[in-house]
Design an enzyme around this catalytic site. Sequence first.
Site, mmCIF file in Angstrom:
data_model
loop_
_atom_site.group_PDB
_atom_site.id
_atom_site.type_symbol
_atom_site.label_atom_id
_atom_site.label_comp_id
_atom_site.label_asym_id
_atom_site.label_seq_id
_atom_site.Cartn_x
_atom_site.Cartn_y
_atom_site.Cartn_z
ATOM 1 C CG LEU A 101 -1.997 -1.040 1.339
ATOM 2 C CD1 LEU A 101 -2.759 -0.893 2.653
ATOM 3 C CD2 LEU A 101 -2.953 -0.953 0.160
ATOM 4 C CG ASP A 102 0.370 4.168 -2.967
ATOM 5 O OD1 ASP A 102 1.225 3.363 -3.389
ATOM 6 O OD2 ASP A 102 -0.548 4.632 -3.666
ATOM 7 C CB VAL A 103 3.618 6.635 2.221
ATOM 8 C CG1 VAL A 103 3.258 7.827 1.336
ATOM 9 C CG2 VAL A 103 4.037 7.085 3.605
ATOM 10 C CG HIS A 184 0.392 5.759 -7.305
ATOM 11 N ND1 HIS A 184 1.158 6.891 -7.444
ATOM 12 C CD2 HIS A 184 0.883 5.128 -6.202
ATOM 13 C CE1 HIS A 184 2.068 6.949 -6.487
ATOM 14 N NE2 HIS A 184 1.918 5.876 -5.720
#
Length: 232
Positions: A101-103, A184
């Site tokens: 998962l992205d930050v 993304h």
Amino acid sequence: MRLDKFIAENVGLTRSQATKAIRQSAVKINGEIVKSGSVQISQEDEIYFEDELLTWIEEGQYFMLNKPQGCVCSNDDGDYPTIYQFFDYPLAGKLHSAGRLDVDTTGLVLLTDDGQWSHRITSPKHHCEKTYLVTLADPVEENYSAACAEGILLRGEKEPTKPAKLEILDDYNVNLTISEGRYHQVKRMFAALGNKVVGLHRWKIGDVVLDESLEEGEYRPLTQSEIEKLVK
């Protein structure tokens, strides 16, 4: 297993740090100092690091984590803390995430030491679905569901996304289920529709749902049923 790999995973060192410690006589096998990291060891051996007996971690560890914002799923990052801060060594050194998962994205992350199991989850050919709660900057438009179902051409790509399921919850919130893992992807899908994602939370992978009792940063082992659901 090589001695340097075992020391790195169980003490929380990099491989080079483990090799250096071994050369500096910090490690004993069955009471004898060993200075070569390439030595092969087994669970019958007693391994000491700085006179402390290390324990073997059994293979086949499976966890779900409720990831908070502000941390990344990589093992090492110069800008942000990693999700492995929530696990104690030696366990943390043996785990990897089955997908990332992205930050700034929160929610369900699966971690394991089983490479074949995680490959079944992340490999595109297995089409493992992931469901996200998406909060948008602007109101949801009527055409979003059909557009997601048909596939959306993302900026800079030649092929549209695979069909996705969109469930409208209210004017600004939707559940989106995708079976891909493009860079993304969720944010880019809504950007292509002229909107902006301001909140993103993954709550389901395959048939496994994030345990609502887990606070952010907390984890628990997967049940046997959950483990099997993800590779059926």
